[in-house]
Design a protein around this motif. Structure first.
Motif, short mmCIF file in Angstrom:
data_model
loop_
_atom_site.label_atom_id
_atom_site.label_comp_id
_atom_site.label_asym_id
_atom_site.label_seq_id
_atom_site.Cartn_x
_atom_site.Cartn_y
_atom_site.Cartn_z
N ARG A 1 0.95 -1.12 -0.02
CA ARG A 1 0.08 0.01 0.06
C ARG A 1 0.90 1.38 -0.17
O ARG A 1 0.41 2.28 -0.74
CB ARG A 1 -0.77 -0.13 1.34
N ALA A 2 1.90 1.22 0.90
CA ALA A 2 2.80 2.35 0.78
C ALA A 2 3.28 2.99 -0.60
O ALA A 2 3.60 3.61 -1.22
CB ALA A 2 3.60 2.00 1.92
N LEU A 3 3.82 1.41 -1.29
CA LEU A 3 4.66 1.64 -2.42
C LEU A 3 3.61 2.05 -3.45
O LEU A 3 3.84 2.90 -4.38
CB LEU A 3 5.02 0.45 -2.87
N ARG A 4 2.28 1.69 -3.65
CA ARG A 4 1.42 2.30 -4.32
C ARG A 4 0.92 3.51 -4.12
O ARG A 4 0.83 4.50 -5.32
CB ARG A 4 -0.12 1.48 -4.20
N ARG A 5 1.11 3.99 -3.05
CA ARG A 5 0.79 5.54 -2.63
C ARG A 5 2.16 6.29 -3.12
O ARG A 5 1.84 7.47 -3.80
CB ARG A 5 0.80 5.72 -1.04
N VAL A 6 3.18 5.89 -3.03
CA VAL A 6 4.24 6.75 -3.47
C VAL A 6 4.41 6.85 -5.12
O VAL A 6 4.63 7.76 -5.79
CB VAL A 6 5.87 6.08 -3.04
N LEU A 7 3.90 5.55 -5.78
CA LEU A 7 4.09 5.37 -7.12
C LEU A 7 2.92 6.02 -7.91
O LEU A 7 2.70 5.75 -9.11
CB LEU A 7 4.37 3.89 -7.36
N ARG A 8 1.99 6.49 -7.18
CA ARG A 8 1.08 7.38 -7.84
C ARG A 8 1.62 8.32 -8.72
O ARG A 8 0.98 9.02 -9.79
CB ARG A 8 0.13 7.86 -7.14
N ARG A 9 2.84 9.14 -8.23
CA ARG A 9 3.30 10.23 -9.09
C ARG A 9 4.26 9.47 -10.23
O ARG A 9 4.60 10.27 -11.02
CB ARG A 9 4.21 10.86 -8.02
N ASP B 1 13.83 6.27 0.48
CA ASP B 1 13.35 7.48 0.27
C ASP B 1 12.46 7.81 -0.94
O ASP B 1 12.58 7.21 -2.19
CB ASP B 1 14.54 8.23 -0.02
N ASP B 2 11.38 8.32 -0.91
CA ASP B 2 10.13 8.24 -1.84
C ASP B 2 10.95 8.88 -3.34
O ASP B 2 10.55 8.36 -4.45
CB ASP B 2 9.05 9.49 -1.40
N GLY B 3 11.68 10.08 -3.31
CA GLY B 3 12.55 10.56 -4.38
C GLY B 3 13.44 9.54 -5.26
O GLY B 3 13.33 9.34 -6.33
#
Length: 524
Positions: A33-41, A124-126
């Protein structure tokens, strides 16, 4: 463990044509879920599964560009999954998600799976977005390289085949060039206007067509190198003497002998040669001159009609005063003089009325019963002065004939035919005017003269506009063409025949009008 597949679909990049798909494999729902949230961008389609078997099923079912797998999973580990992905789908980019303490995972991933990148937990999200973007780009680079290698191989095979067939193709090309040159020469020679490629400002012929050779009076194989002398290329003017401007396409008219030529030049940009085209415009200029003359004559006719209209008023006054004076008590000589004045004024009035009727432009709907004998009589009255000027005999052979026509237009036909007959006979001769019935529903009128007749070589052209056998300035060549047009507009015809005395006979046939008695019977 959750076995459902989650996906989010958008394109990878705004300028990317193919759609990119990212597959996340992790047994922890919170991580996925965390990965999906970050990869929305990240503009790509995101799929996620909790285990390796689910990931393999997706890879078998649809194309995937990047697989992100956790190292520690129940059953098949992330390294094992990525090793199988490498063996079965070697172009799919492999990314391992692992903790920084898992040095064993790093060693196995490098040696067995040849992964593209590591993503450390926590990430790190970036850095995560950049890693995924790089993996997707790497996939398409590898895909494009493979496509290009395949294309290069195909091109190499094609080049080898072309090299083997090169001699045959060169021979075919040579034959095609020969045929093209022959076709070009045939088209060049088929042009009806003289055309030449010249150098030295239009003084020397490089190449010319058959029409140029005929006009120049030279055999076509002797044209190359022909130079302009005082003869001006035979019947053609020399372009160098036409004062054609240099440096661009130009045209100029040139009078040479009895012909008028329109000379056009089109220079080549890279060479000091010029294409010169000749066009004989003698007949065109003559037609233009005659059209101007016809328009001038039309204006003169309108002016004559206007003048005739203005003369009517003083003529009416002369007649009125002459009649009033003749009622007073006067001597016999005065009465005779007044009668002569009235006769002269009446004659002038009849001439004016005839001119008005002849010059008036008739309307299309002005058609009705017209007695053909009266048409001839009106025409003879208009031409009475010309008939008195020579020794002419007019023979009338009238039979009842009523046409459905416009009286003014029929009078124009009669006047034109009579004028032609009088001019053809010179100062004396015999004219026979005939009216009567023709084929059922048609009537005819004819004018026969005792002149020299019509020569066979010009009989087919006498109704052409501007064709005339009269000397310069004595005819426009429009009279018979106007007669032909009027007859056609009335649903009739006009033709020329040989007269009984070798003269000319013009016959006009027209639709017959219903008799007045027939109309009265139908009305009653």
């Amino acid at each position: 463990m959750e076995s459902a597949v989650h996906q989010r679909g958008v394109g990878l990049r705004p300028d990317s044509a193919p759609e990119s798909t990212l597959l996340i494999v992790d047994d922890d729902e919170h991580v996925r879920r965390a990965l999906r949230r970050v990869l929305r961008r990240a503009r790509c389609r995101v799929l996620d599964v909790p285990d390796a078997p689910g990931a393999l099923r997706i890879l078998e079912a649809e194309p995937v560009q990047v697989v992100v797998s956790d190292y520690r999973m129940p059953g098949m580990s992330g390294v094992e999954l990525l090793r199988e992905v490498k063996e079965r789908w070697p172009r799919v980019q492999r990314v391992l998600l692992t903790g920084q303490a898992d040095s064993t995972a790093i060693e196995e991933a490098v040696n067995q799976s040849e992964i593209y990148r590591f993503i450390w937990k926590p990430w790190d999200d970036g850095h995560l977005l950049i890693t995924i973007q790089s993996a997707v780009d790497q996939y398409w680079i590898v895909e494009e390289n493979a496509r290009l290698q395949k294309l290069v191989a195909q091109r190499n095979a094609e080049l080898e085949r072309l090299n083997r067939d090169l001699d045959g193709q060169l021979a075919a090309r040579s034959q095609a060039l020969v045929r093209a040159a022959q076709e070009w020469r045939a088209c060049f020679d088929a042009i009806g206007d003289p055309l030449a490629i010249m150098r030295d400002g239009g003084c020397e012929v490089v190449r010319a067509n058959a029409a140029f050779a005929r006009a120049a009076g030279v055999q076509i194989n002797l044209l190359n190198g022909l130079r302009c002398a005082e003869h001006g290329f035979g019947a053609l003017p020399c372009p160098s003497r036409c004062a054609l401007p240099r440096g661009g396409a130009a045209e100029r008219e040139a009078r040479f002998g009895e012909r008028t030529w329109l000379v056009r030049s089109f220079p080549f940009e890279a060479e000091s040669v010029t294409v010169v085209v000749y066009k004989d415009v003698t007949d065109e200029r003559e037609v233009t001159r005659r059209l101007f003359h016809a328009e001038k004559m039309s204006a003169v006719g309108q002016l004559a009609g206007g003048v005739a209209h203005e003369i009517n008023n003083p003529l009416g006054g002369i007649l009125a005063f002459a009649q009033l004076m003749s009622r007073e008590e006067r001597s016999a000589d005065d009465i005779e003089n007044l009668r002569l004045i009235q006769d002269a004024a009446n004659r002038a009035k009849r001439i004016v009325e005839s001119l008005l009727r002849f010059s008036r432009r008739p309307r299309e709907e002005e058609k009705g019963p017209v007695e053909l004998s009266q048409v001839f009589e009106d025409a003879l009255f208009l031409l009475s002065s010309q008939l008195k000027g020579g020794r002419f005999e007019v023979v009338r052979r009238y039979e009842p004939a009523v046409a459905l026509a416009n009286a003014n237009q029929l009078q124009q036909i009669a006047v034109n035919l009579l004028v032609n007959a009088l001019q053809a006979m010179g100062g004396e001769g015999r004219v026979v005017l005939t009216t009567g019935a023709s084929d059922p529903g048609r009537v005819r009128l004819s004018v026969t003269d005792s002149g020299p007749g019509i020569r066979p070589e010009i009989a087919k052209r006498i109704f052409e506009p501007f064709f005339t056998t009269k000397p310069e300035g004595q005819g426009t060549g429009l009279g018979l063409s106007i007669c032909y047009q009027i007859a056609e507009e009335h649903g009739g015809s006009i033709r020329a025949e040989s007269g009984p005395d070798q003269g000319a006979c013009f016959v006009v046939e027209l639709p017959a009008a219903h008799q007045r008695k027939d109309r009265e019977d139908i009305t009653s």
